[in-house]
Motif scaffolding. Structure first.
Motif, PDB file in Angstrom:
ATOM      1  N   LYS A 287       0.833  -1.207   0.000  1.00  0.00           N
ATOM      2  CA  LYS A 287       0.000   0.000   0.000  1.00  0.00           C
ATOM      3  C   LYS A 287       0.870   1.262   0.000  1.00  0.00           C
ATOM      4  O   LYS A 287       2.072   1.194  -0.166  1.00  0.00           O
ATOM      5  CB  LYS A 287      -0.911  -0.036   1.234  1.00  0.00           C
ATOM      6  CG  LYS A 287      -1.866  -1.240   1.228  1.00  0.00           C
ATOM      7  CD  LYS A 287      -2.784  -1.215   2.431  1.00  0.00           C
ATOM      8  CE  LYS A 287      -3.905  -2.234   2.291  1.00  0.00           C
ATOM      9  NZ  LYS A 287      -3.396  -3.611   2.096  1.00  0.00           N
ATOM     10  N   SER A 288       0.209   2.398   0.211  1.00  0.00           N
ATOM     11  CA  SER A 288       0.946   3.664   0.261  1.00  0.00           C
ATOM     12  C   SER A 288       1.665   3.800   1.606  1.00  0.00           C
ATOM     13  O   SER A 288       1.292   3.141   2.586  1.00  0.00           O
ATOM     14  CB  SER A 288      -0.012   4.840   0.081  1.00  0.00           C
ATOM     15  OG  SER A 288      -0.822   4.972   1.243  1.00  0.00           O
ATOM     16  N   PHE A 289       2.657   4.667   1.637  1.00  0.00           N
ATOM     17  CA  PHE A 289       3.405   4.921   2.874  1.00  0.00           C
ATOM     18  C   PHE A 289       2.456   5.351   3.992  1.00  0.00           C
ATOM     19  O   PHE A 289       2.559   4.883   5.127  1.00  0.00           O
ATOM     20  CB  PHE A 289       4.478   5.989   2.617  1.00  0.00           C
ATOM     21  CG  PHE A 289       5.218   6.418   3.860  1.00  0.00           C
ATOM     22  CD1 PHE A 289       5.952   5.507   4.604  1.00  0.00           C
ATOM     23  CD2 PHE A 289       5.201   7.746   4.271  1.00  0.00           C
ATOM     24  CE1 PHE A 289       6.644   5.899   5.746  1.00  0.00           C
ATOM     25  CE2 PHE A 289       5.896   8.147   5.413  1.00  0.00           C
ATOM     26  CZ  PHE A 289       6.616   7.219   6.155  1.00  0.00           C
ATOM     27  N   LYS A 290       1.505   6.218   3.657  1.00  0.00           N
ATOM     28  CA  LYS A 290       0.597   6.735   4.691  1.00  0.00           C
ATOM     29  C   LYS A 290      -0.245   5.626   5.309  1.00  0.00           C
ATOM     30  O   LYS A 290      -0.421   5.552   6.531  1.00  0.00           O
ATOM     31  CB  LYS A 290      -0.299   7.831   4.112  1.00  0.00           C
ATOM     32  CG  LYS A 290      -1.064   8.563   5.211  1.00  0.00           C
ATOM     33  CD  LYS A 290      -1.873   9.710   4.700  1.00  0.00           C
ATOM     34  CE  LYS A 290      -2.660  10.317   5.850  1.00  0.00           C
ATOM     35  NZ  LYS A 290      -3.617  11.317   5.377  1.00  0.00           N
ATOM     36  N   GLU A 291      -0.756   4.722   4.458  1.00  0.00           N
ATOM     37  CA  GLU A 291      -1.559   3.600   4.978  1.00  0.00           C
ATOM     38  C   GLU A 291      -0.716   2.700   5.883  1.00  0.00           C
ATOM     39  O   GLU A 291      -1.174   2.263   6.946  1.00  0.00           O
ATOM     40  CB  GLU A 291      -2.137   2.780   3.819  1.00  0.00           C
ATOM     41  CG  GLU A 291      -3.281   3.465   3.095  1.00  0.00           C
ATOM     42  CD  GLU A 291      -3.673   2.715   1.820  1.00  0.00           C
ATOM     43  OE1 GLU A 291      -4.576   1.865   1.901  1.00  0.00           O
ATOM     44  OE2 GLU A 291      -3.047   2.973   0.773  1.00  0.00           O
ATOM     45  N   ASP A 292       0.520   2.428   5.463  1.00  0.00           N
ATOM     46  CA  ASP A 292       1.413   1.598   6.285  1.00  0.00           C
ATOM     47  C   ASP A 292       1.770   2.299   7.597  1.00  0.00           C
ATOM     48  O   ASP A 292       1.859   1.669   8.647  1.00  0.00           O
ATOM     49  CB  ASP A 292       2.710   1.290   5.516  1.00  0.00           C
ATOM     50  CG  ASP A 292       2.498   0.268   4.418  1.00  0.00           C
ATOM     51  OD1 ASP A 292       1.518  -0.496   4.490  1.00  0.00           O
ATOM     52  OD2 ASP A 292       3.317   0.221   3.483  1.00  0.00           O
ATOM     53  N   LEU A 293       1.956   3.597   7.518  1.00  0.00           N
ATOM     54  CA  LEU A 293       2.307   4.384   8.694  1.00  0.00           C
ATOM     55  C   LEU A 293       1.183   4.352   9.733  1.00  0.00           C
ATOM     56  O   LEU A 293       1.436   4.260  10.936  1.00  0.00           O
ATOM     57  CB  LEU A 293       2.591   5.830   8.251  1.00  0.00           C
ATOM     58  CG  LEU A 293       3.520   6.684   9.100  1.00  0.00           C
ATOM     59  CD1 LEU A 293       4.820   5.980   9.419  1.00  0.00           C
ATOM     60  CD2 LEU A 293       3.787   8.017   8.412  1.00  0.00           C
ATOM     61  N   LEU A 294      -0.039   4.397   9.248  1.00  0.00           N
ATOM     62  CA  LEU A 294      -1.195   4.307  10.155  1.00  0.00           C
ATOM     63  C   LEU A 294      -1.227   2.937  10.843  1.00  0.00           C
ATOM     64  O   LEU A 294      -1.515   2.842  12.036  1.00  0.00           O
ATOM     65  CB  LEU A 294      -2.500   4.579   9.396  1.00  0.00           C
ATOM     66  CG  LEU A 294      -2.724   6.045   8.996  1.00  0.00           C
ATOM     67  CD1 LEU A 294      -3.775   6.186   7.911  1.00  0.00           C
ATOM     68  CD2 LEU A 294      -3.104   6.898  10.217  1.00  0.00           C
ATOM     69  N   LYS A 295      -0.905   1.886  10.086  1.00  0.00           N
ATOM     70  CA  LYS A 295      -0.829   0.525  10.672  1.00  0.00           C
ATOM     71  C   LYS A 295       0.282   0.472  11.721  1.00  0.00           C
ATOM     72  O   LYS A 295       0.117  -0.121  12.785  1.00  0.00           O
ATOM     73  CB  LYS A 295      -0.523  -0.517   9.580  1.00  0.00           C
ATOM     74  CG  LYS A 295      -1.731  -1.007   8.806  1.00  0.00           C
ATOM     75  CD  LYS A 295      -1.411  -2.274   8.002  1.00  0.00           C
ATOM     76  CE  LYS A 295      -0.334  -2.055   6.959  1.00  0.00           C
ATOM     77  NZ  LYS A 295      -0.163  -3.160   6.000  1.00  0.00           N
ATOM     78  N   PHE A 296       1.411   1.094  11.388  1.00  0.00           N
ATOM     79  CA  PHE A 296       2.547   1.107  12.318  1.00  0.00           C
ATOM     80  C   PHE A 296       2.163   1.860  13.592  1.00  0.00           C
ATOM     81  O   PHE A 296       2.438   1.390  14.711  1.00  0.00           O
ATOM     82  CB  PHE A 296       3.765   1.750  11.639  1.00  0.00           C
ATOM     83  CG  PHE A 296       4.962   1.892  12.552  1.00  0.00           C
ATOM     84  CD1 PHE A 296       5.403   0.838  13.322  1.00  0.00           C
ATOM     85  CD2 PHE A 296       5.654   3.095  12.620  1.00  0.00           C
ATOM     86  CE1 PHE A 296       6.509   0.960  14.174  1.00  0.00           C
ATOM     87  CE2 PHE A 296       6.754   3.242  13.454  1.00  0.00           C
ATOM     88  CZ  PHE A 296       7.185   2.167  14.231  1.00  0.00           C
ATOM     89  N   LYS A 297       1.485   2.986  13.446  1.00  0.00           N
ATOM     90  CA  LYS A 297       1.062   3.778  14.608  1.00  0.00           C
ATOM     91  C   LYS A 297       0.153   2.939  15.526  1.00  0.00           C
ATOM     92  O   LYS A 297       0.308   2.942  16.740  1.00  0.00           O
ATOM     93  CB  LYS A 297       0.318   5.029  14.138  1.00  0.00           C
ATOM     94  CG  LYS A 297      -0.051   5.968  15.289  1.00  0.00           C
ATOM     95  CD  LYS A 297      -0.897   7.132  14.817  1.00  0.00           C
ATOM     96  CE  LYS A 297      -1.291   8.015  15.985  1.00  0.00           C
ATOM     97  NZ  LYS A 297      -2.184   9.104  15.559  1.00  0.00           N
ATOM     98  N   GLU A 298      -0.745   2.196  14.892  1.00  0.00           N
ATOM     99  CA  GLU A 298      -1.663   1.334  15.625  1.00  0.00           C
ATOM    100  C   GLU A 298      -0.894   0.263  16.405  1.00  0.00           C
ATOM    101  O   GLU A 298      -1.213  -0.031  17.551  1.00  0.00           O
ATOM    102  CB  GLU A 298      -2.588   0.643  14.605  1.00  0.00           C
ATOM    103  CG  GLU A 298      -3.978   0.342  15.124  1.00  0.00           C
ATOM    104  CD  GLU A 298      -4.833  -0.207  13.991  1.00  0.00           C
ATOM    105  OE1 GLU A 298      -5.059  -1.427  13.987  1.00  0.00           O
ATOM    106  OE2 GLU A 298      -5.222   0.571  13.092  1.00  0.00           O
ATOM    107  N   SER A 299       0.151  -0.288  15.775  1.00  0.00           N
ATOM    108  CA  SER A 299       0.930  -1.359  16.414  1.00  0.00           C
ATOM    109  C   SER A 299       1.694  -0.831  17.641  1.00  0.00           C
ATOM    110  O   SER A 299       2.064  -1.593  18.522  1.00  0.00           O
ATOM    111  CB  SER A 299       1.904  -1.980  15.427  1.00  0.00           C
ATOM    112  OG  SER A 299       3.040  -1.167  15.251  1.00  0.00           O
ATOM    113  N   LEU A 300       1.959   0.481  17.678  1.00  0.00           N
ATOM    114  CA  LEU A 300       2.704   1.066  18.789  1.00  0.00           C
ATOM    115  C   LEU A 300       1.814   1.288  20.026  1.00  0.00           C
ATOM    116  O   LEU A 300       2.299   1.349  21.145  1.00  0.00           O
ATOM    117  CB  LEU A 300       3.325   2.405  18.380  1.00  0.00           C
ATOM    118  CG  LEU A 300       4.452   2.370  17.361  1.00  0.00           C
ATOM    119  CD1 LEU A 300       4.877   3.780  16.989  1.00  0.00           C
ATOM    120  CD2 LEU A 300       5.648   1.589  17.882  1.00  0.00           C
ATOM    121  N   SER A 301       0.514   1.428  19.790  1.00  0.00           N
ATOM    122  CA  SER A 301      -0.367   1.781  20.908  1.00  0.00           C
ATOM    123  C   SER A 301      -0.804   0.548  21.697  1.00  0.00           C
ATOM    124  O   SER A 301      -0.885  -0.537  21.172  1.00  0.00           O
ATOM    125  CB  SER A 301      -1.575   2.552  20.420  1.00  0.00           C
ATOM    126  OG  SER A 301      -2.263   1.796  19.452  1.00  0.00           O
TER     127      SER A 301
END
Length: 301
Positions: A287-301
């Protein structure tokens, strides 16, 4: 049950692979090779403390295990260090790969190896490189990774080369940062940062790269595949998106040009990947960087 060795199991990709493969212990028996102690925070796999630049030890351990697959995530990736320490770079990035290919041939194992966009010069007009485009590395790091690819393409073994770009993510007890963590940390500390606006990349979420390794293994995919996000962004835009997703002050990010940086090793200006072959043959759609970044942010919480 597939027996799998992961070299560099303490690293970002190594640990991400452990976390993914150990979800299915009926299917995969996992062995991790790394220097020093096991830093993954996991005890549910076979860890072997090993300096893989010791040829005899490396080959002995692999022959003892008789794996079906070896996933080589170990490499010297600091581009400027490779320029200064060419011998160390060649040893880890080329010679070790040669040893792995030799032992893979002997025991009939499939070798999965990670390569880079830095094998290209970044001069391609639109910047999206195909697997078949002609390499022309600008740095010693890029050259070492190209040589490692040639070791495999000239061998008679089953191999997969996954080329990737600017890998980011977070795992347990990390020894090194990456662009997302660094930008996030700086902005959280309200520090002004300068970021190049004339280099373009398609960054890769480490969990995507780990998944691509698993798919390559499950499909026994042979050959070279591109793995990255799907949209080319300037490094400055990448930093801006990090600020946006993590609700940080993007005004702290100041654009600069590469020429002001005075880096030891030259970098390609524009390297993204054409993912057509990856979509088609691996059935994998990054996917796009932004979509992956949102997934990454979720994994941090």
């Amino acid at each position: 049950m597939k027996k799998i060795i992961i070299t560099g199991s303490n690293g970002l990709l190594g640990q991400s692979l452990l976390n993914l493969l150990l979800q299915d212990k009926k299917e995969y028996k996992v062995f991790g090779f790394s220097r020093g102690i096991n830093r993954s925070g996991r005890e549910d796999f076979d860890y072997i403390s090993l300096d893989i630049t010791e040829e005899i030890l490396l080959k002995e351990e692999i022959k003892n295990i008789q794996p079906n697959f070896i996933i080589n995530t170990a490499a010297m990736t600091q581009v400027d260090d490779c320029e200064k320490e060419k011998e160390a770079c060649d040893l880890l990035n080329v010679t070790v790969v040669k040893w792995l290919s030799e032992v893979s041939k002997e025991i009939n194992a499939h070798l999965i190896h990670i390569s880079t966009d830095f094998i290209f010069d970044g001069e391609k007009e639109k910047g999206y490189y195909k697997e078949t485009d002609k390499p022309n590395p600008l740095s010693y790091y890029g050259l070492s990774k190209l040589k490692s690819e040639e070791v495999l393409t000239n061998s008679n073994i089953d191999f997969t080369i996954l080329r990737t770009i600017l890998v980011y993510g977070q795992v347990f007890g990390m020894s090194r940062s990456n662009i997302v963590l660094w930008v996030k940390k700086m902005l959280e500390e309200r520090k002004e940062i300068t970021i190049v606006e004339d280099q373009f990349r398609t960054p890769t979420y480490v969990k995507d790269l780990a998944l691509a390794c698993k798919i390559s293994m499950d499909k026994k995919a042979i050959g070279v595949f591109n793995i990255s996000s799907n949209k080319l962004l300037s490094v400055y835009e990448i930093a801006q998106q990090i600020a946006l997703v993590f609700n940080l002050d993007k005004n702290l990010i100041k654009p600069i040009s590469t020429s002001t940086l005075n880096q030891t090793a030259p970098r390609p200006a524009k390297t993204g990947f054409d993912l057509t072959k990856t979509n088609k043959e691996l059935g994998f759609y990054p996917k796009s960087f932004k979509e992956d970044l949102l997934k990454f942010k979720e994994s941090l919480s």
